[in-house]
Design a protein around this motif. Structure first.
Motif, PDB file in Angstrom:
ATOM      1  N   GLY A 194      17.872  24.418 -26.156  1.00  7.78           N
ATOM      2  CA  GLY A 194      17.271  25.525 -25.431  1.00  7.78           C
ATOM      3  C   GLY A 194      15.753  25.447 -25.394  1.00  7.78           C
ATOM      4  N   THR A 195      15.164  24.692 -26.345  1.00  5.32           N
ATOM      5  CA  THR A 195      13.700  24.588 -26.397  1.00  5.32           C
ATOM      6  C   THR A 195      13.196  23.246 -25.883  1.00  5.32           C
ATOM      7  OG1 THR A 195      13.781  23.812 -28.695  1.00  5.32           O
ATOM      8  CG2 THR A 195      13.546  26.165 -28.340  1.00  5.32           C
ATOM      9  N   VAL A 196      13.931  22.160 -26.209  1.00  2.00           N
ATOM     10  CA  VAL A 196      13.523  20.841 -25.734  1.00  2.00           C
ATOM     11  C   VAL A 196      13.918  20.721 -24.265  1.00  2.00           C
ATOM     12  CG1 VAL A 196      13.756  18.347 -26.005  1.00  2.00           C
ATOM     13  CG2 VAL A 196      13.810  19.833 -28.017  1.00  2.00           C
ATOM     14  N   GLY A 197      12.962  20.878 -23.404  1.00  2.00           N
ATOM     15  CA  GLY A 197      13.246  20.860 -21.965  1.00  2.00           C
ATOM     16  C   GLY A 197      11.989  20.581 -21.186  1.00  2.00           C
ATOM     17  N   THR A 198      11.800  21.320 -20.121  1.00  3.03           N
ATOM     18  CA  THR A 198      10.636  21.076 -19.275  1.00  3.03           C
ATOM     19  C   THR A 198       9.332  21.373 -20.003  1.00  3.03           C
ATOM     20  OG1 THR A 198      10.812  23.312 -18.371  1.00  3.03           O
ATOM     21  CG2 THR A 198      11.882  21.554 -17.152  1.00  3.03           C
ATOM     22  N   GLY A 199       9.384  22.209 -21.040  1.00  6.07           N
ATOM     23  CA  GLY A 199       8.165  22.484 -21.796  1.00  6.07           C
ATOM     24  C   GLY A 199       7.604  21.226 -22.436  1.00  6.07           C
ATOM     25  N   ASN A 200       8.488  20.297 -22.828  1.00 11.15           N
ATOM     26  CA  ASN A 200       8.055  19.070 -23.481  1.00 11.15           C
ATOM     27  C   ASN A 200       7.550  18.027 -22.495  1.00 11.15           C
ATOM     28  OD1 ASN A 200      10.595  20.287 -24.942  1.00 11.15           O
ATOM     29  ND2 ASN A 200       9.335  19.333 -26.513  1.00 11.15           N
ATOM     30  N   ILE A 201       8.018  18.074 -21.268  1.00 10.53           N
ATOM     31  CA  ILE A 201       7.629  17.093 -20.256  1.00 10.53           C
ATOM     32  C   ILE A 201       6.666  17.715 -19.250  1.00 10.53           C
ATOM     33  CG2 ILE A 201       8.466  15.648 -18.367  1.00 10.53           C
ATOM     34  CD1 ILE A 201      11.034  15.221 -19.939  1.00 10.53           C
ATOM     35  N   GLN A 257      13.989  24.894 -15.039  1.00  6.39           N
ATOM     36  CA  GLN A 257      14.648  23.656 -15.451  1.00  6.39           C
ATOM     37  C   GLN A 257      15.152  22.860 -14.238  1.00  6.39           C
ATOM     38  OE1 GLN A 257      14.216  23.077 -18.593  1.00  6.39           O
ATOM     39  NE2 GLN A 257      13.552  25.164 -19.047  1.00  6.39           N
ATOM     40  N   ILE A 258      15.937  23.509 -13.386  1.00  4.09           N
ATOM     41  CA  ILE A 258      16.457  22.803 -12.214  1.00  4.09           C
ATOM     42  C   ILE A 258      15.330  22.474 -11.245  1.00  4.09           C
ATOM     43  CG2 ILE A 258      17.032  24.964 -11.031  1.00  4.09           C
ATOM     44  CD1 ILE A 258      18.783  21.519 -10.710  1.00  4.09           C
ATOM     45  N   ASN A 259      14.310  23.317 -11.218  1.00  4.28           N
ATOM     46  CA  ASN A 259      13.169  23.056 -10.344  1.00  4.28           C
ATOM     47  C   ASN A 259      12.489  21.744 -10.728  1.00  4.28           C
ATOM     48  OD1 ASN A 259      10.100  23.561  -9.561  1.00  4.28           O
ATOM     49  ND2 ASN A 259      11.387  24.832  -8.242  1.00  4.28           N
ATOM     50  N   SER A 260      12.285  21.540 -12.019  1.00  4.83           N
ATOM     51  CA  SER A 260      11.662  20.305 -12.491  1.00  4.83           C
ATOM     52  C   SER A 260      12.596  19.109 -12.313  1.00  4.83           C
ATOM     53  CB  SER A 260      11.264  20.440 -13.964  1.00  4.83           C
ATOM     54  OG  SER A 260      10.232  21.382 -14.119  1.00  4.83           O
ATOM     55  N   ILE A 261      13.889  19.320 -12.553  1.00  4.30           N
ATOM     56  CA  ILE A 261      14.857  18.234 -12.365  1.00  4.30           C
ATOM     57  C   ILE A 261      14.859  17.754 -10.917  1.00  4.30           C
ATOM     58  CG2 ILE A 261      17.311  17.624 -12.325  1.00  4.30           C
ATOM     59  CD1 ILE A 261      17.725  19.531 -14.675  1.00  4.30           C
ATOM     60  N   SER A 262      14.986  18.691  -9.990  1.00  2.00           N
ATOM     61  CA  SER A 262      15.084  18.324  -8.578  1.00  2.00           C
ATOM     62  C   SER A 262      13.794  17.682  -8.078  1.00  2.00           C
ATOM     63  CB  SER A 262      15.428  19.550  -7.725  1.00  2.00           C
ATOM     64  OG  SER A 262      14.426  20.543  -7.815  1.00  2.00           O
ATOM     65  N   ASN A 263      12.640  18.176  -8.543  1.00  2.00           N
ATOM     66  CA  ASN A 263      11.362  17.564  -8.159  1.00  2.00           C
ATOM     67  C   ASN A 263      11.247  16.139  -8.683  1.00  2.00           C
ATOM     68  OD1 ASN A 263      10.269  19.656  -6.654  1.00  2.00           O
ATOM     69  ND2 ASN A 263       9.338  20.641  -8.423  1.00  2.00           N
ATOM     70  N   ILE A 280      15.506  10.621 -16.228  1.00  2.00           N
ATOM     71  CA  ILE A 280      16.731  10.744 -17.029  1.00  2.00           C
ATOM     72  C   ILE A 280      16.503  11.720 -18.180  1.00  2.00           C
ATOM     73  CG2 ILE A 280      18.328   9.531 -18.541  1.00  2.00           C
ATOM     74  CD1 ILE A 280      17.814   7.031 -16.782  1.00  2.00           C
ATOM     75  N   GLY A 281      15.343  11.563 -18.851  1.00  4.13           N
ATOM     76  CA  GLY A 281      15.029  12.460 -19.962  1.00  4.13           C
ATOM     77  C   GLY A 281      14.928  13.898 -19.506  1.00  4.13           C
ATOM     78  N   LEU A 282      14.253  14.113 -18.389  1.00  2.00           N
ATOM     79  CA  LEU A 282      14.099  15.469 -17.864  1.00  2.00           C
ATOM     80  C   LEU A 282      15.449  16.041 -17.450  1.00  2.00           C
ATOM     81  CD1 LEU A 282      12.039  17.657 -17.145  1.00  2.00           C
ATOM     82  CD2 LEU A 282      11.853  16.643 -14.877  1.00  2.00           C
ATOM     83  N   LEU A 283      16.281  15.202 -16.865  1.00  5.97           N
ATOM     84  CA  LEU A 283      17.617  15.652 -16.476  1.00  5.97           C
ATOM     85  C   LEU A 283      18.397  16.129 -17.693  1.00  5.97           C
ATOM     86  CD1 LEU A 283      19.982  15.898 -14.456  1.00  5.97           C
ATOM     87  CD2 LEU A 283      20.453  13.476 -14.875  1.00  5.97           C
ATOM     88  N   LEU A 284      18.385  15.336 -18.760  1.00 11.12           N
ATOM     89  CA  LEU A 284      19.134  15.703 -19.968  1.00 11.12           C
ATOM     90  C   LEU A 284      18.477  16.882 -20.686  1.00 11.12           C
ATOM     91  CD1 LEU A 284      19.953  12.154 -21.409  1.00 11.12           C
ATOM     92  CD2 LEU A 284      21.480  13.660 -20.141  1.00 11.12           C
ATOM     93  N   PHE A 285      17.147  16.823 -20.848  1.00  9.14           N
ATOM     94  CA  PHE A 285      16.426  17.903 -21.529  1.00  9.14           C
ATOM     95  C   PHE A 285      16.647  19.236 -20.825  1.00  9.14           C
ATOM     96  CE2 PHE A 285      12.685  15.424 -23.658  1.00  9.14           C
ATOM     97  CZ  PHE A 285      13.603  14.712 -24.400  1.00  9.14           C
ATOM     98  N   ALA A 286      16.340  19.234 -19.536  1.00  2.54           N
ATOM     99  CA  ALA A 286      16.347  20.485 -18.790  1.00  2.54           C
ATOM    100  C   ALA A 286      17.757  21.027 -18.601  1.00  2.54           C
ATOM    101  CB  ALA A 286      15.666  20.290 -17.435  1.00  2.54           C
ATOM    102  N   PHE A 287      18.719  20.137 -18.366  1.00  2.00           N
ATOM    103  CA  PHE A 287      20.090  20.603 -18.160  1.00  2.00           C
ATOM    104  C   PHE A 287      20.655  21.203 -19.447  1.00  2.00           C
ATOM    105  CE2 PHE A 287      24.736  19.886 -17.507  1.00  2.00           C
ATOM    106  CZ  PHE A 287      24.874  20.735 -16.418  1.00  2.00           C
ATOM    107  N   SER A 288      20.354  20.590 -20.590  1.00  2.69           N
ATOM    108  CA  SER A 288      20.830  21.141 -21.857  1.00  2.69           C
ATOM    109  C   SER A 288      20.166  22.487 -22.147  1.00  2.69           C
ATOM    110  CB  SER A 288      20.565  20.158 -23.005  1.00  2.69           C
ATOM    111  OG  SER A 288      19.182  19.972 -23.199  1.00  2.69           O
ATOM    112  N   THR A 289      18.892  22.641 -21.751  1.00  4.51           N
ATOM    113  CA  THR A 289      18.209  23.927 -21.902  1.00  4.51           C
ATOM    114  C   THR A 289      18.895  25.002 -21.074  1.00  4.51           C
ATOM    115  OG1 THR A 289      16.068  22.894 -22.330  1.00  4.51           O
ATOM    116  CG2 THR A 289      16.029  25.144 -21.502  1.00  4.51           C
ATOM    117  N   THR A 290      19.255  24.642 -19.856  1.00  4.13           N
ATOM    118  CA  THR A 290      19.952  25.580 -18.973  1.00  4.13           C
ATOM    119  C   THR A 290      21.276  26.026 -19.584  1.00  4.13           C
ATOM    120  OG1 THR A 290      18.972  24.496 -17.048  1.00  4.13           O
ATOM    121  CG2 THR A 290      20.876  25.896 -16.651  1.00  4.13           C
TER     122      THR A 290
END
Length: 570
Positions: free
Chosen positions: A76-83, A179-185, A469-479
């Motif tokens: 929930g914390t390791v996500g777009t905030g880290n990237i 999260q999805i915004n950063s993934i899709s971008n 790939i990292g952002l996809l996994l990070f952000a999706f798990s946060t979601t």
């Protein structure tokens, strides 16, 4: 969109973006750090032993193990905030912003220890037999005011409801939309995948996971978190080692700029001490969520016979999330030098402003004016009117700023073809036309900036795949994790009957945010974070004596069960 973002920015400026919020957050962490005698350092080794299951007991009530609770909260914390969040903080405040992110994390370790302990103590069983907990439960039970005539004012009930509503909104503003915004971008920039297609596919996967509740969520996140951490760690080390000559200068800038602010460099117009402090703390909170009250909801489901033991597990989260992962991202950005470079990109309207007149970064006086304008200290006349465009090139353009830098090599496009005709600006903002877009060279921020930084190594362009790939996994798990936080808040307010409606809205919002403007999403996120954090910090501060007593009882019991062992708490 511009008007909405401006309104949200004003609101954020009074709460999450204000100095008093920053001081409340850091002050709470600082108070508990001294009050509990630096638990983030004294208990760190013991926290790791608890996560490994060395002190587990059979029959402990809960839905998840210590490790599963930790990975769920970490996801929930390791996500777009880290990237994206680290990149945004450095983009706004310079290297010193990373310093304040690390300070926020160090103090946040104590804050998270406290909030998780208290929330675990007052957890309850929901109607379906699952464990439900979080700050709203300790607020309802312990935050009421009793008058001298023994009449009770239900302030705790009001605060609990306020927190629960804020959690629902924040599940969108923190867990779903950005999260999805950063993934899709990121996937669009790397692979050219359409934003809507990304949103549609991941929305289906999200729905399949969250239907299974916390047990399925815990199983998925306990596998995703270690995998994504290893992939990202190896990629970051590759970039930092490739730019090894910049490691020492980067570390010196992180510390040195704290007291001087960051001077203009390349396309970066400068960063003040106050702005670096504010943005670093704000992004630090977004990254590790210490004090926000979200992680206690996940930890409340953990099997633990002692509430403090789960608080010790939570103490590790800011350390892993911010001190390790965010520091890695920061060194990648600084050592590669991309944070101050103007790079080709497609402009976002909310980051775009046209000034009436010509300004250049080469002139110190004019550069200072631009910096003060972007910092909100002064105003400059904005351009309004029409501009002629021939084959994509603006004839006699005014100064156009994008991403806090003077844009260069500007091109105008219509449905991906060079545009010829007239474009209009109103008070500095581009008047939207269907299919019209601008591109050129400017600073980058958020996920696109980190993506470029990862290409500055032996991997070359392949490095951007690690970020994607990292952002996809990070952000999706946060979601995934935030969907659980939201449904526990819904359970608290409306009972389990409201969960299905919440999950439908959550997935729908997730899909829509895949093609929504990034800046608006990040601004909304800052507001929802503050709305959760403020009542939670007030709550844990008011229960400081109870917290200290819980810690004393824990170490006393621990010593009775393990006599002769080294006991850090006594």
């Amino acid at each position: 969109m511009n008007e909405l973002n401006n309104f949200l920015s004003v609101v954020d400026g009074y709460i999450g973006g204000s100095q008093w919020f920053v001081f409340l957050l850091l002050g709470t962490g600082l108070f508990f750090t001294f009050y509990l005698r630096f638990p983030q350092f004294r208990y760190l080794r013991h926290s790791i032993r608890i996560v490994r299951g060395k002190f587990d007991r059979k029959g402990d009530e809960g839905d998840t193990s210590h490790f599963q609770a930790l990975t769920t909260a970490l996801s929930g914390t390791v996500g777009t905030g880290n990237i994206a969040g680290v990149a945004l903080a450095i983009h706004l405040g310079g290297p010193a912003a990373l310093f304040w992110m690390l300070v926020t994390a160090a103090l946040g370790m104590t804050t998270k220890f406290v909030e998780v302990t208290l929330s675990h103590k007052y957890r309850e069983k929901a109607e379906d037999g699952s464990i439900a907990g979080g700050p709203m439960y300790y607020m309802r039970k312990r935050m009421n005011i009793q008058l001298k005539n023994k009449k009770v004012i239900q302030t705790g009930k009001v605060m609990g409801a306020l927190f629960a509503f804020a959690t629902i909104f924040s599940s969108f503003g923190t867990g779903s939309l950005p999260q999805i915004n950063s993934i899709s971008n990121s996937l669009f920039e790397t692979f050219g995948i359409n934003h809507i297609l990304t949103g549609a596919v991941l929305s289906v996967l999200l729905g399949l996971v969250i239907i299974g509740g916390i047990k399925r969520i815990a199983k998925v996140t306990s596998k995703l978190v270690p995998i994504m951490a290893i992939i990202y760690f190896l990629g970051a080390i590759a970039v930092i080692s490739f730019n090894y000559q910049n490691i020492i200068p980067s570390l010196m800038a992180i510390v040195g700029d704290v007291f001087t602010g960051t001077a203009a460099a390349g396309g970066f117009l400068g960063g003040s001490i106050a702005f670096a402090f504010n943005r670093g703390v704000n992004r630090g909170l977004f990254s590790n969520e210490a004090g926000q009250g979200s992680a206690p909801i996940a930890h409340a489901a953990a099997r633990a016979h002692e509430h403090v033991s789960e608080g010790l597990v939570a103490l590790l989260e800011p350390f892993i999330d911010t001190i390790i992962i965010c520091m890695l991202t920061g060194l990648v950005l600084l050592s590669s030098g991309v944070w101050k470079e103007k790079l080709p990109n497609r402009f976002q309207e909310t980051d775009l402003v046209a000034l009436a007149g010509q300004y250049t970064e080469e002139d110190n006086t004019e550069r200072e004016k631009l910096f003060e304008f972007l910092s909100g200290e002064t105003t400059l006349p904005l351009f309004s009117g029409s501009l002629e465009v021939a084959d994509g090139t603006i004839i006699n353009p005014p100064t156009i700023l994008h991403s806090r830098s003077v844009a260069e090599n500007i091109k105008v496009w219509s449905n991906n073809n060079p545009f010829s005709g007239t474009i209009s600006f109103n008070s500095g903002k581009l008047v939207s036309q269907a299919g019209l877009s601008l591109s050129g060279n400017s600073l980058l921020h958020s996920a696109p900036l980190t993506t470029v930084a990862f290409t500055r190594s032996w991997m070359g362009d392949y490095g951007k795949y690690i970020v994607s790939i990292g952002l996809l996994l990070f952000a999706f798990s946060t979601t995934i994790s935030w969907s659980y936080y939201g449904d526990r808040a819904v359970t608290y307010l409306f009972g389990i009957k409201g969960i299905v409606f919440y999950r439908i809205l959550y997935v729908l919002g997730f899909f829509l945010a895949s093609f929504t403007d990034t800046t608006i999403v990040w601004t909304l996120s800052g507001i929802t974070i503050a709305l959760m954090t403020i009542p939670n910090l007030i709550g844990i501060l008011s229960l400081h004596k109870e917290m200290k007593n819980e810690v004393k009882l824990f170490w006393k019991e621990w010593y009775e069960h393990f006599p002769g062992k080294n006991t850090p708490g006594l």
